[in-house]
Design a protein around this motif. Structure first.
Motif, PDB file in Angstrom:
ATOM      1  N   MET A  92       0.860  -1.140  -0.032  1.00 33.80           N
ATOM      2  CA  MET A  92       0.003   0.067  -0.208  1.00 33.80           C
ATOM      3  C   MET A  92       0.344   1.280  -0.294  1.00 33.80           C
ATOM      4  O   MET A  92       0.442   2.399  -0.491  1.00 33.80           O
ATOM      5  N   ASP A  93       2.311   1.271   0.902  1.00 28.25           N
ATOM      6  CA  ASP A  93       2.800   2.400   0.498  1.00 28.25           C
ATOM      7  C   ASP A  93       3.722   2.704  -0.991  1.00 28.25           C
ATOM      8  O   ASP A  93       3.389   3.981  -1.172  1.00 28.25           O
ATOM      9  N   GLY A  94       3.513   1.562  -1.285  1.00 23.77           N
ATOM     10  CA  GLY A  94       3.960   1.494  -3.412  1.00 23.77           C
ATOM     11  C   GLY A  94       3.213   2.599  -3.489  1.00 23.77           C
ATOM     12  O   GLY A  94       3.166   3.075  -4.390  1.00 23.77           O
ATOM     13  N   ILE A  95       1.819   1.577  -3.525  1.00 30.73           N
ATOM     14  CA  ILE A  95       0.548   2.581  -4.621  1.00 30.73           C
ATOM     15  C   ILE A  95       0.528   3.888  -4.611  1.00 30.73           C
ATOM     16  O   ILE A  95       0.563   4.693  -5.052  1.00 30.73           O
ATOM     17  N   GLU A  96       0.977   4.406  -2.520  1.00 28.17           N
ATOM     18  CA  GLU A  96       0.466   5.741  -2.244  1.00 28.17           C
ATOM     19  C   GLU A  96       1.026   6.659  -2.904  1.00 28.17           C
ATOM     20  O   GLU A  96       1.159   7.382  -3.596  1.00 28.17           O
ATOM     21  N   GLU A  97       2.782   6.323  -2.866  1.00 30.80           N
ATOM     22  CA  GLU A  97       3.471   6.655  -3.475  1.00 30.80           C
ATOM     23  C   GLU A  97       3.304   7.011  -4.895  1.00 30.80           C
ATOM     24  O   GLU A  97       3.261   8.688  -5.946  1.00 30.80           O
ATOM     25  N   ARG A  98       2.620   5.830  -5.529  1.00 27.16           N
ATOM     26  CA  ARG A  98       2.489   6.448  -7.216  1.00 27.16           C
ATOM     27  C   ARG A  98       1.159   6.970  -7.996  1.00 27.16           C
ATOM     28  O   ARG A  98       1.397   7.653  -8.378  1.00 27.16           O
ATOM     29  N   GLN A  99       0.492   7.203  -6.388  1.00 28.11           N
ATOM     30  CA  GLN A  99      -0.846   7.542  -6.593  1.00 28.11           C
ATOM     31  C   GLN A  99      -0.142   9.134  -6.422  1.00 28.11           C
ATOM     32  O   GLN A  99      -0.743  10.498  -7.067  1.00 28.11           O
ATOM     33  N   ARG A 100       0.536  10.055  -5.297  1.00 32.20           N
ATOM     34  CA  ARG A 100       1.040  11.310  -5.233  1.00 32.20           C
ATOM     35  C   ARG A 100       1.837  11.421  -6.404  1.00 32.20           C
ATOM     36  O   ARG A 100       1.635  12.530  -7.280  1.00 32.20           O
TER      37      ARG A 100
ATOM     38  N   ARG B 102      -8.828   7.233   8.011  1.00 35.01           N
ATOM     39  CA  ARG B 102      -8.357   8.124   7.752  1.00 35.01           C
ATOM     40  C   ARG B 102      -8.129   9.094   6.894  1.00 35.01           C
ATOM     41  O   ARG B 102      -7.763  10.951   7.206  1.00 35.01           O
ATOM     42  N   ARG B 103      -8.365   8.807   5.569  1.00 35.23           N
ATOM     43  CA  ARG B 103      -8.504   9.802   4.360  1.00 35.23           C
ATOM     44  C   ARG B 103      -9.855  10.676   4.210  1.00 35.23           C
ATOM     45  O   ARG B 103      -9.874  11.608   4.318  1.00 35.23           O
ATOM     46  N   ASP B 269      -1.541  10.635   8.872  1.00 33.38           N
ATOM     47  CA  ASP B 269      -1.351  10.565   7.654  1.00 33.38           C
ATOM     48  C   ASP B 269      -2.095   9.079   7.162  1.00 33.38           C
ATOM     49  O   ASP B 269      -1.844   8.185   8.461  1.00 33.38           O
ATOM     50  N   ALA B 270      -1.836   8.108   6.334  1.00 34.28           N
ATOM     51  CA  ALA B 270      -3.209   7.554   6.319  1.00 34.28           C
ATOM     52  C   ALA B 270      -1.535   6.158   6.549  1.00 34.28           C
ATOM     53  O   ALA B 270      -1.870   4.342   6.396  1.00 34.28           O
ATOM     54  N   LYS B 271      -0.362   6.624   6.025  1.00 36.02           N
ATOM     55  CA  LYS B 271       0.524   5.734   6.271  1.00 36.02           C
ATOM     56  C   LYS B 271       0.533   4.908   7.850  1.00 36.02           C
ATOM     57  O   LYS B 271       1.192   4.169   7.521  1.00 36.02           O
ATOM     58  N   GLU B 272       0.785   5.911   8.688  1.00 34.96           N
ATOM     59  CA  GLU B 272       1.170   6.512   9.714  1.00 34.96           C
ATOM     60  C   GLU B 272      -0.059   5.224  10.221  1.00 34.96           C
ATOM     61  O   GLU B 272      -0.110   4.295  11.708  1.00 34.96           O
ATOM     62  N   ALA B 273      -0.976   5.331   9.992  1.00 40.49           N
ATOM     63  CA  ALA B 273      -2.690   4.857  10.835  1.00 40.49           C
ATOM     64  C   ALA B 273      -2.210   3.005  10.232  1.00 40.49           C
ATOM     65  O   ALA B 273      -2.424   2.765  11.070  1.00 40.49           O
ATOM     66  N   HIS B 515      -9.603   6.013  -1.199  1.00 42.33           N
ATOM     67  CA  HIS B 515      -8.642   4.779  -1.639  1.00 42.33           C
ATOM     68  C   HIS B 515      -7.521   5.682  -1.854  1.00 42.33           C
ATOM     69  O   HIS B 515      -6.666   5.166  -2.441  1.00 42.33           O
ATOM     70  N   GLY B 516      -7.375   7.320  -1.755  1.00 41.02           N
ATOM     71  CA  GLY B 516      -6.677   8.012  -2.404  1.00 41.02           C
ATOM     72  C   GLY B 516      -6.006   8.278  -3.743  1.00 41.02           C
ATOM     73  O   GLY B 516      -5.420   8.982  -4.190  1.00 41.02           O
ATOM     74  N   TRP B 517      -7.290   7.786  -4.218  1.00 40.24           N
ATOM     75  CA  TRP B 517      -6.719   8.142  -5.811  1.00 40.24           C
ATOM     76  C   TRP B 517      -7.075   9.702  -6.549  1.00 40.24           C
ATOM     77  O   TRP B 517      -8.671  10.367  -5.639  1.00 40.24           O
TER      78      TRP B 517
END
Lengths: 101, 554
Positions: A92-100, B102-103, B269-273, B515-517
């Motif tokens: 999920m960290d990887g996906i989040e980085e690509r989303q950003r 969280r988001r 943020d979501a990562k910390e969650a 979902h962060g999109w």
């Protein structure tokens, strides 16, 4: 769409694994026992078949002194789910980085 | 069970130190609280390690410390399976809900449900469900504090309930979420030390080779234990549906318990969650496996050293203290007592926080939207205090066996709040009509089950409805009611959502945002696979529940 599918599949697979190893692991112990050993799980029937020690798979099959299924329950529901959770987090960290990006 | 007969000075001193430090932390944390966001979600500034530690103490309530030991004595393997599932449920919570919640940037579970489905009615219903669940959960924990005080001082449990309740009400009211968070972190550290070391000493006295690592240190006593209690490790004494009900209750219950979910609204943020949950599950597992060792040692102790001593089931809740005092000594007992006080305080504080937030932010704030944040903040202090007093009064007549009420709370939370949260995150088509029906029916089945089976003490066979007579006879009330409640909640939510108009695009868009999109795509999280799978699995489980009686004759 590639990341979306990755999210869905990673989540589905990790959830199934966690539900199995932590959630209803013991159900499978019972069901497999019934299927392969054709046992009716009443206390009297079980004692008749397995004897007083009641090991699930084979008598005296232990890990660190514990019956195998109990050891697996304790370890999988603790270390097992922690590892699965960490793997999911990395994905999920990887996906989040690509989303950003 | 009699108290120790004299005031246990060392235990009392350590307990008072824990109580005083808790209040001081809140006084310090009060300076950080400047607005409503600070008070309820600590300004969304909590890091992963801090949040993970805080979640641990929230999870490890007094029911873990003393209730689980009692449950293991009563139910052996099944009790371990309950807590194994509860441990794993944290990862289920993370995978299905934590980062997405969280988001969403809500303050509470109730606000999330209301905003995701754009419905004030759902907000009010979810506040009612939250209050039922929280009061059930709180009553068990305050009784636990009463047990500790009774054991320490020989005073009635009521005194402990009032004193412990007032202290926790004071520091929650003073410090808000900052105070609660830093207190929970402190209490986790206290709890880890105060559980691990006394249990290690108990195992050493029992003569185990691996005493220094309690979670796996008692394996060499297994052969003797099997001689004493042949069914100790036996999974087959339960029908598989028992474990499935435990899975449903724990995995979806934890998502539905608002005081757990609220922790995710406090992180950066979501990562910390996500990572805070991984840390939490590792430590919760460490403590739970240590408590399994305590339960094992308690059963072993009762079969050996204490054989012949008449211990009634009511004394099982004290067994941790009896065990530590008999096998480790008074110094370690004092540590165990302080640890149990910390465990009780941390969970109670989290519950009070969510109840106060629910009443002011979700109920009053919705009824009086014109009221400004400053006034809401002042009212929050007042509401928090009043909620604390109300819970103390309610807890004066607590349940007999403290883990029972909490298992019911999990079942009701799973059906009433867990299902709408999970479907709201993963299926865009879920709408307010489906959620309304599913929530109401699911939580009513759970609540009615608790009232009839646990509160009124009815056997399901005596419940005056033909359905219960036909399918629900037998002793396992919680198992059946939880399967019914969660499965019906899922089925009704999906079916009614499908049969009614889809939610507007702005509500569906929330799912992509969670979902962060950065963009919106109608096809995401909108397939037929999930709803069909949910219905098929739910119907299968309902059918599977009825096979119970092929295995266990009437």
């Amino acid at each position: 769409m590639k990341d979306y599918k990755l999210e869905i599949w990673a989540t589905l697979i990790c959830f199934i694994i966690v539900a199995f190893i932590g959630g209803f692991f013991s159900s499978f112990v019972v069901i497999l026992n019934e299927t392969f050993f054709n046992q009716v799980p009443t206390p009297e029937g079980l004692v008749d078949f397995y004897g007083e020690t009641m090991f699930v798979i084979k008598e005296h099959l232990t890990v660190m002194g514990f019956p195998l299924h109990y050891f697996l329950l304790v370890m999988l529901s603790w270390i097992g789910v922690t590892v699965v959770g960490a793997i999911w987090c990395f994905i999920m960290d990887g996906i989040e980085e690509r989303q950003r990006a | 069970m009699e108290p120790r007969g004299e005031v246990f000075v060392l235990g009392l001193v350590l307990s008072i130190i824990v109580l005083v430090i808790s209040v001081l932390i809140s006084v310090w944390a009060r300076r950080l609280t400047r607005n409503l966001g600070d008070y309820y979600v600590a300004g969304r500034s909590i890091g992963a390690i801090n949040n993970g530690l805080a979640m641990v103490s929230l999870a490890l309530s007094l029911t873990t410390f003393i209730g689980l030991t009692a449950l293991i004595i009563e139910g052996v393997y099944i009790a371990v399976a309950v807590y194994a599932s509860f441990t794993a449920a944290f990862i289920g919570l993370m995978i299905l809900a934590a980062p997405y919640l969280r988001r969403h940037k809500s303050f509470t579970t109730m606000a999330f449900i209301s905003e995701r489905y754009d419905s004030k009615s759902l907000r009010f219903i979810s506040v009612i469900v939250m209050m039922i669940v929280s009061v059930l959960y709180l009553a068990g924990n305050l009784k636990g504090i009463g047990i500790v005080f009774y054991f320490l001082l020989g005073v009635p449990e009521v005194v402990g309930i009032v004193v412990g309740g007032l202290v926790v009400t004071l520091y929650v009211t003073l410090g808000g979420m900052y105070g609660v968070t830093y207190n929970q972190t402190f209490q986790t550290i206290v709890l880890l030390f105060c559980l691990m070391f006394p249990v290690a000493m108990v195992l050493r006295t029992l003569g185990t080779a691996g005493w220094f690592f309690p979670p796996l240190g008692y394996g060499d006593l297994v052969p003797e234990m099997i001689e004493f209690v042949p069914h100790y490790f036996w999974a087959m004494l339960e029908h598989p549906i028992t474990y499935i009900a435990i899975f449903l209750g724990s995995f979806f219950g934890i998502i539905g318990l608002p005081h757990f979910v609220m922790r995710f609204f406090t992180v950066r943020d979501a990562k910390e969650a996500r990572w805070s949950t991984v840390l939490c599950v590792f430590l919760v597992g460490l403590v739970n496996t240590t408590v399994y060792a305590t339960g094992f040692a308690a059963v072993y102790f009762m079969q050996t050293t204490a054989a012949g001593v008449d211990l009634t089931p009511a004394a099982y809740d004290y067994m941790v203290f009896i065990l530590v005092e008999a096998l480790a000594g008074e110094g370690w007992l004092a540590l165990a007592v302080a640890g149990s006080v910390a465990a009780g305080l941390s969970t109670v504080s989290g519950l009070l926080m969510i109840m106060g937030a629910g009443l002011i932010h979700d109920l009053y704030g919705e009824l009086k939207p014109e009221v400004d944040d400053e006034k809401k903040l002042k009212l929050s202090y007042l509401a928090m205090f009043l909620v604390g007093v109300f819970v103390i009064i309610f807890s004066l007549n607590p349940p007999e066996f403290i883990l029972k009420a909490i298992m019911w709370a999990f079942g009701i939370a799973a059906a009433g709040l867990g299902v709408p949260i999970v479907l709201g995150i993963w299926w865009k088509r879920t709408n307010k009509y489906g959620v309304g029906v599913g929530m109401v029916v699911g939580s009513l089945i759970g609540f009615a089950g608790w009232i009839m089976i646990d509160y009124m003490g009815m056997n399901p066979v005596d419940i005056p409805f033909p359905f219960f007579n036909t399918y629900l006879y037998g002793p396992m009330g919680w198992i059946k009611v939880t399967v019914l409640a969660v499965c019906f909640s899922f089925i009704l939510t999906v079916v009614v959502s499908w049969l009614t108009p889809p939610p507007p695009e702005d509500l569906q868009r929330q799912v992509d945002v969670m979902h962060g999109w950065p963009d919106y795509d109608e096809k995401r999280y909108n397939g037929k696979g999930l709803p069909i799978a949910v219905i098929v699995i739910s119907v299968f489980l309902l059918w599977f529940m009825t096979t119970l009686y092929d295995v266990f004759p009437k």
